[in-house]
Design a protein around this motif. Structure first.
Motif, PDB file in Angstrom:
ATOM      1  N   LEU A 197     -27.680   1.704  12.465  1.00  0.00           N
ATOM      2  CA  LEU A 197     -27.462   2.850  11.647  1.00  0.00           C
ATOM      3  C   LEU A 197     -29.169   3.503  11.746  1.00  0.00           C
ATOM      4  O   LEU A 197     -29.941   2.700  11.212  1.00  0.00           O
ATOM      5  CB  LEU A 197     -27.238   2.582  10.182  1.00  0.00           C
ATOM      6  CG  LEU A 197     -25.538   2.077  10.099  1.00  0.00           C
ATOM      7  CD1 LEU A 197     -25.599   1.793   8.842  1.00  0.00           C
ATOM      8  CD2 LEU A 197     -24.678   3.204  10.513  1.00  0.00           C
ATOM      9  N   LYS A 198     -29.201   4.613  12.044  1.00  0.00           N
ATOM     10  CA  LYS A 198     -30.524   5.367  11.972  1.00  0.00           C
ATOM     11  C   LYS A 198     -30.694   6.210  10.611  1.00  0.00           C
ATOM     12  O   LYS A 198     -29.982   7.138  10.477  1.00  0.00           O
ATOM     13  CB  LYS A 198     -30.701   6.356  13.192  1.00  0.00           C
ATOM     14  CG  LYS A 198     -32.075   7.017  13.216  1.00  0.00           C
ATOM     15  CD  LYS A 198     -32.212   7.901  14.366  1.00  0.00           C
ATOM     16  CE  LYS A 198     -33.462   8.609  14.777  1.00  0.00           C
ATOM     17  NZ  LYS A 198     -33.647   9.505  15.774  1.00  0.00           N
ATOM     18  N   VAL A 199     -31.618   5.700   9.815  1.00  0.00           N
ATOM     19  CA  VAL A 199     -31.737   6.294   8.648  1.00  0.00           C
ATOM     20  C   VAL A 199     -33.213   7.098   8.781  1.00  0.00           C
ATOM     21  O   VAL A 199     -34.218   6.598   8.834  1.00  0.00           O
ATOM     22  CB  VAL A 199     -32.007   5.196   7.389  1.00  0.00           C
ATOM     23  CG1 VAL A 199     -32.195   5.972   5.998  1.00  0.00           C
ATOM     24  CG2 VAL A 199     -30.530   4.524   7.248  1.00  0.00           C
ATOM     25  N   CYS A 200     -33.061   8.345   8.512  1.00  0.00           N
ATOM     26  CA  CYS A 200     -34.280   9.243   8.396  1.00  0.00           C
ATOM     27  C   CYS A 200     -34.347  10.146   7.260  1.00  0.00           C
ATOM     28  O   CYS A 200     -33.407  10.520   6.643  1.00  0.00           O
ATOM     29  CB  CYS A 200     -34.346  10.142   9.797  1.00  0.00           C
ATOM     30  SG  CYS A 200     -34.288   9.253  11.533  1.00  0.00           S
ATOM     31  N   PHE A 201     -35.609  10.353   6.744  1.00  0.00           N
ATOM     32  CA  PHE A 201     -35.910  11.190   5.697  1.00  0.00           C
ATOM     33  C   PHE A 201     -37.177  11.627   5.668  1.00  0.00           C
ATOM     34  O   PHE A 201     -38.150  11.039   6.414  1.00  0.00           O
ATOM     35  CB  PHE A 201     -35.694  10.129   4.362  1.00  0.00           C
ATOM     36  CG  PHE A 201     -36.466   8.909   4.075  1.00  0.00           C
ATOM     37  CD1 PHE A 201     -37.687   8.929   3.809  1.00  0.00           C
ATOM     38  CD2 PHE A 201     -35.919   7.880   4.561  1.00  0.00           C
ATOM     39  CE1 PHE A 201     -38.421   7.686   3.771  1.00  0.00           C
ATOM     40  CE2 PHE A 201     -36.351   6.658   4.525  1.00  0.00           C
ATOM     41  CZ  PHE A 201     -37.671   6.749   4.281  1.00  0.00           C
ATOM     42  N   THR A 202     -37.533  12.836   5.119  1.00  0.00           N
ATOM     43  CA  THR A 202     -38.821  13.766   4.923  1.00  0.00           C
ATOM     44  C   THR A 202     -39.444  13.370   3.502  1.00  0.00           C
ATOM     45  O   THR A 202     -38.682  13.827   2.642  1.00  0.00           O
ATOM     46  CB  THR A 202     -38.619  14.883   5.430  1.00  0.00           C
ATOM     47  OG1 THR A 202     -38.148  15.020   6.814  1.00  0.00           O
ATOM     48  CG2 THR A 202     -39.981  15.597   5.413  1.00  0.00           C
ATOM     49  N   ILE A 203     -40.317  12.972   3.383  1.00  0.00           N
ATOM     50  CA  ILE A 203     -41.087  12.972   2.157  1.00  0.00           C
ATOM     51  C   ILE A 203     -41.930  14.173   1.951  1.00  0.00           C
ATOM     52  O   ILE A 203     -42.758  14.543   2.872  1.00  0.00           O
ATOM     53  CB  ILE A 203     -42.007  11.612   2.046  1.00  0.00           C
ATOM     54  CG1 ILE A 203     -41.495  10.343   2.438  1.00  0.00           C
ATOM     55  CG2 ILE A 203     -42.730  11.509   0.814  1.00  0.00           C
ATOM     56  CD1 ILE A 203     -42.244   9.127   2.663  1.00  0.00           C
ATOM     57  N   ALA A 204     -41.651  14.814   0.978  1.00  0.00           N
ATOM     58  CA  ALA A 204     -42.279  16.279   0.481  1.00  0.00           C
ATOM     59  C   ALA A 204     -43.643  16.048   0.271  1.00  0.00           C
ATOM     60  O   ALA A 204     -44.267  14.742  -0.004  1.00  0.00           O
ATOM     61  CB  ALA A 204     -41.761  16.821  -0.549  1.00  0.00           C
ATOM     62  N   ASP A 205     -44.618  17.086   0.956  1.00  0.00           N
ATOM     63  CA  ASP A 205     -46.132  16.913   0.470  1.00  0.00           C
ATOM     64  C   ASP A 205     -46.213  16.874  -1.129  1.00  0.00           C
ATOM     65  O   ASP A 205     -45.569  17.422  -2.046  1.00  0.00           O
ATOM     66  CB  ASP A 205     -46.622  17.915   0.785  1.00  0.00           C
ATOM     67  CG  ASP A 205     -46.364  19.534   0.539  1.00  0.00           C
ATOM     68  OD1 ASP A 205     -45.100  19.507   0.093  1.00  0.00           O
ATOM     69  OD2 ASP A 205     -46.971  20.466   0.590  1.00  0.00           O
ATOM     70  N   ASN A 206     -47.300  16.209  -1.536  1.00  0.00           N
ATOM     71  CA  ASN A 206     -47.598  16.090  -3.013  1.00  0.00           C
ATOM     72  C   ASN A 206     -49.199  15.985  -3.186  1.00  0.00           C
ATOM     73  O   ASN A 206     -49.794  14.830  -2.855  1.00  0.00           O
ATOM     74  CB  ASN A 206     -46.992  14.879  -3.798  1.00  0.00           C
ATOM     75  CG  ASN A 206     -46.841  15.081  -4.974  1.00  0.00           C
ATOM     76  OD1 ASN A 206     -47.955  15.157  -5.814  1.00  0.00           O
ATOM     77  ND2 ASN A 206     -45.925  14.358  -5.824  1.00  0.00           N
ATOM     78  N   VAL A 207     -49.963  17.024  -3.937  1.00  0.00           N
ATOM     79  CA  VAL A 207     -51.434  16.978  -3.680  1.00  0.00           C
ATOM     80  C   VAL A 207     -51.807  15.785  -4.715  1.00  0.00           C
ATOM     81  O   VAL A 207     -52.889  15.483  -4.811  1.00  0.00           O
ATOM     82  CB  VAL A 207     -51.910  18.224  -3.859  1.00  0.00           C
ATOM     83  CG1 VAL A 207     -51.467  18.964  -2.602  1.00  0.00           C
ATOM     84  CG2 VAL A 207     -51.499  18.960  -5.140  1.00  0.00           C
ATOM     85  N   ILE A 208     -51.162  15.627  -5.811  1.00  0.00           N
ATOM     86  CA  ILE A 208     -51.547  14.793  -6.671  1.00  0.00           C
ATOM     87  C   ILE A 208     -50.889  13.438  -6.692  1.00  0.00           C
ATOM     88  O   ILE A 208     -51.423  12.457  -7.523  1.00  0.00           O
ATOM     89  CB  ILE A 208     -51.240  15.450  -8.307  1.00  0.00           C
ATOM     90  CG1 ILE A 208     -49.682  15.265  -8.467  1.00  0.00           C
ATOM     91  CG2 ILE A 208     -51.966  16.530  -8.505  1.00  0.00           C
ATOM     92  CD1 ILE A 208     -49.214  15.743 -10.050  1.00  0.00           C
ATOM     93  N   ALA A 209     -50.180  13.040  -5.809  1.00  0.00           N
ATOM     94  CA  ALA A 209     -49.758  11.648  -5.530  1.00  0.00           C
ATOM     95  C   ALA A 209     -51.139  10.764  -5.060  1.00  0.00           C
ATOM     96  O   ALA A 209     -51.935  11.528  -4.371  1.00  0.00           O
ATOM     97  CB  ALA A 209     -48.860  11.589  -4.609  1.00  0.00           C
ATOM     98  N   GLN A 210     -50.960   9.718  -5.287  1.00  0.00           N
ATOM     99  CA  GLN A 210     -52.136   8.670  -4.664  1.00  0.00           C
ATOM    100  C   GLN A 210     -51.755   8.506  -3.262  1.00  0.00           C
ATOM    101  O   GLN A 210     -50.721   7.906  -3.080  1.00  0.00           O
ATOM    102  CB  GLN A 210     -52.142   7.487  -5.550  1.00  0.00           C
ATOM    103  CG  GLN A 210     -53.259   6.593  -4.973  1.00  0.00           C
ATOM    104  CD  GLN A 210     -53.570   5.296  -5.973  1.00  0.00           C
ATOM    105  OE1 GLN A 210     -52.806   5.135  -6.812  1.00  0.00           O
ATOM    106  NE2 GLN A 210     -54.550   4.598  -5.597  1.00  0.00           N
ATOM    107  N   ALA A 211     -52.833   8.695  -2.382  1.00  0.00           N
ATOM    108  CA  ALA A 211     -52.694   8.523  -0.998  1.00  0.00           C
ATOM    109  C   ALA A 211     -52.679   6.581  -0.717  1.00  0.00           C
ATOM    110  O   ALA A 211     -53.372   6.290  -1.305  1.00  0.00           O
ATOM    111  CB  ALA A 211     -53.679   9.330  -0.184  1.00  0.00           C
ATOM    112  N   GLY A 212     -51.867   6.555   0.346  1.00  0.00           N
ATOM    113  CA  GLY A 212     -52.314   4.993   0.547  1.00  0.00           C
ATOM    114  C   GLY A 212     -50.774   4.542   1.156  1.00  0.00           C
ATOM    115  O   GLY A 212     -49.789   4.979   1.579  1.00  0.00           O
ATOM    116  N   ASP A 213     -50.714   3.031   1.461  1.00  0.00           N
ATOM    117  CA  ASP A 213     -49.588   2.377   1.772  1.00  0.00           C
ATOM    118  C   ASP A 213     -48.439   2.445   0.800  1.00  0.00           C
ATOM    119  O   ASP A 213     -48.806   2.309  -0.482  1.00  0.00           O
ATOM    120  CB  ASP A 213     -49.980   0.810   2.159  1.00  0.00           C
ATOM    121  CG  ASP A 213     -51.005   0.915   3.225  1.00  0.00           C
ATOM    122  OD1 ASP A 213     -50.747   1.498   4.289  1.00  0.00           O
ATOM    123  OD2 ASP A 213     -51.970   0.007   3.311  1.00  0.00           O
TER     124      ASP A 213
END
Length: 295
Positions: A197-213
């Protein structure tokens, strides 16, 4: 002749005795009347002294009642006056004693005036202090309300920031795929042909979210509602828990990001029926759900 002189002498003596007796009676009556007058006068004076002391005691009672707090000096003075009243009521009336009590009433009256002025001064001071205290209390109440308002605003702002910094999916889809000998993956709707099963999703951009792992969790439910895969468990800080099929890791840089992962075939073939796939973030918030059918 001699007998006549004797009778006249006796009459003279009897007359003198009568005059003396009358004088004694008049004097006695006068003394009694004077004593009665003096007694009435002393009794009246005694009543006046008691009346003055009682009036003075009443003024102390009133002052004590009007005082915000019990004043020991006023109470002591009031009690002393009560003792004076009892003493005057039980005393034997005489001018000297009444004079002393009259003089004492004047002294007590002056003492009362001094005490009342002192109490009034203390009352004004207490009233001023109470006003200052009330004013300070009002200011503290205002500051408390203001601080509470700031806490509420900060809490609301923190909630907004927390919600605003949460990652969300803009796209989400699941494909059943068959892997050919060349390694190419092709879509299929047949359970027997499905390898993954191939599960794909796109995470929307968010300028105030903390970048990182970051790590999301993929949960695949088969037609019987069982979780496919090794079935890991995850519990959030809030106490929520979920059993998931696979965790997928990625690095987020505040820009839209496409992520794909695969759920391998279980032992044997995929079953026919309806499947449901859920994606959760690290806080176990459900980000998206997708359903598909294998024939």
């Amino acid at each position: 002749m001699t007998e006549t002189k004797s009778n006249n002498g006796l009459k003279v003596i009897a007359g003198l005795l009568g005059v003396i007796l009358l004088g004694v009676i008049i004097y006695t009556v006068s003394l009694y009347q004077d004593k009665q007058k003096n007694t009435a006068l002393l009794t009246k004076e005694k009543e006046l002294v008691v009346e003055d002391l009682t009036s003075l005691k009443s003024e102390y009672d009133k002052a004590i009642l009007e005082s915000n707090a019990t004043n020991e000096e006023l109470v002591s003075a009031r009690d002393n006056i009560a003792k004076y009243i009892d003493s005057v009521k039980t005393m034997k009336s005489d001018i000297a004693s009444l004079y002393r009590y009259r003089k004492q009433v004047g002294i007590l009256t002056k003492e009362r005036e001094q005490l009342i002025r002192k109490v009034d001064s203390l009352t004004r001071s207490n009233t001023f202090l109470a006003m200052q205290r009330d004013s300070t209390y009002v200011e503290l109440e205002k500051q408390t309300v203001f601080n509470d308002s700031l806490v509420v605003q900060n809490t609301q702002l923190a909630d907004v920031v927390e919600k605003g910094s949460t990652l969300n999916l803009s796209k989400f889809n699941v494909d059943a795929v068959k892997e050919r000998n060349s390694g190419k993956l092709v879509s299929t709707s047949r359970a027997k042909s499905t390898d993954k099963l191939k599960v794909c999703f796109t995470i929307a951009d968010n300028v105030i979210a903390q970048a990182g792992d970051r790590q999301f969790f993929i949960e695949v439910l088969d037609p019987q509602g069982n979780v496919l895969g090794e079935s890991f468990s995850k519990t959030s800080d809030s106490g929520a828990s979920v059993t998931y099929s696979k965790g997928t890791d990625f690095y987020y840089e505040n820009r839209a990001l496409d992520v794909c992962d695969f759920i391998d075939k279980p032992v044997g073939d995929f079953q026919k029926g309806n499947y449901m796939v859920n994606v959760y973030d690290n806080g176990l918030k459900l980000l998206g759900t997708s359903k598909f059918q294998l024939k």
